[in-house]
Motif scaffolding. Structure first.
Motif, mmCIF file in Angstrom:
data_model
loop_
_atom_site.group_PDB
_atom_site.id
_atom_site.type_symbol
_atom_site.label_atom_id
_atom_site.label_comp_id
_atom_site.label_asym_id
_atom_site.label_seq_id
_atom_site.Cartn_x
_atom_site.Cartn_y
_atom_site.Cartn_z
ATOM 1 N N CYS A 197 0.808 -1.227 0.000
ATOM 2 C CA CYS A 197 0.000 0.000 0.000
ATOM 3 C C CYS A 197 0.836 1.271 0.000
ATOM 4 O O CYS A 197 0.379 2.309 -0.468
ATOM 5 C CB CYS A 197 -0.910 0.036 1.230
ATOM 6 N N HIS A 198 2.041 1.205 0.562
ATOM 7 C CA HIS A 198 2.872 2.397 0.728
ATOM 8 C C HIS A 198 4.140 2.309 -0.102
ATOM 9 O O HIS A 198 4.798 1.276 -0.120
ATOM 10 C CB HIS A 198 3.279 2.567 2.200
ATOM 11 N N ASP A 199 4.477 3.423 -0.757
ATOM 12 C CA ASP A 199 5.748 3.540 -1.465
ATOM 13 C C ASP A 199 6.813 3.853 -0.421
ATOM 14 O O ASP A 199 6.742 4.892 0.241
ATOM 15 C CB ASP A 199 5.662 4.670 -2.498
ATOM 16 N N PRO A 200 7.800 3.004 -0.230
ATOM 17 C CA PRO A 200 8.801 3.236 0.812
ATOM 18 C C PRO A 200 9.681 4.463 0.551
ATOM 19 O O PRO A 200 10.371 4.919 1.454
ATOM 20 C CB PRO A 200 9.629 1.950 0.823
ATOM 21 N N HIS A 201 9.622 5.016 -0.659
ATOM 22 C CA HIS A 201 10.445 6.170 -1.006
ATOM 23 C C HIS A 201 9.659 7.476 -1.010
ATOM 24 O O HIS A 201 10.194 8.506 -1.419
ATOM 25 C CB HIS A 201 11.106 5.954 -2.362
ATOM 26 N N ALA A 202 8.412 7.437 -0.588
ATOM 27 C CA ALA A 202 7.568 8.634 -0.594
ATOM 28 C C ALA A 202 6.892 8.793 0.764
ATOM 29 O O ALA A 202 6.733 7.830 1.507
ATOM 30 C CB ALA A 202 6.506 8.510 -1.692
#
Length: 72
Positions: free
Chosen positions: A10-15
């Motif tokens: 669900c989450h972009d680890p870079h954003a």
């Protein structure tokens, strides 16, 4: 999920995490596609997070999205 789900589903680890629910609901709908197997009889194409990850008071009236995804 027996290990099938992780934060990066669900989450972009870079954003930074956003407050717009649309991209997160799109992540839900990647696996739960209506109408072939309507996963949710309440709202099969929107508001997934409101029901399945409700906001809880994490202390001192700080509301936090509960990440324990469940059927309510």
């Amino acid at each position: 999920s027996q290990g099938a789900l992780s934060c990066v589903n669900c989450h972009d680890p870079h954003a930074r995490a956003g407050s717009d629910p649309a991209p997160y609901e799109a992540a839900c709908l990647k696996c739960h596609q209506p109408p072939a197997g309507v996963a949710c009889p309440v709202s099969p194409a929107s508001r997934c997070i409101d029901c399945h990850m409700p906001k809880i008071d994490s202390g001192q009236r700080v509301m936090f999205t509960d990440h324990w995804i469940r059927i309510r």
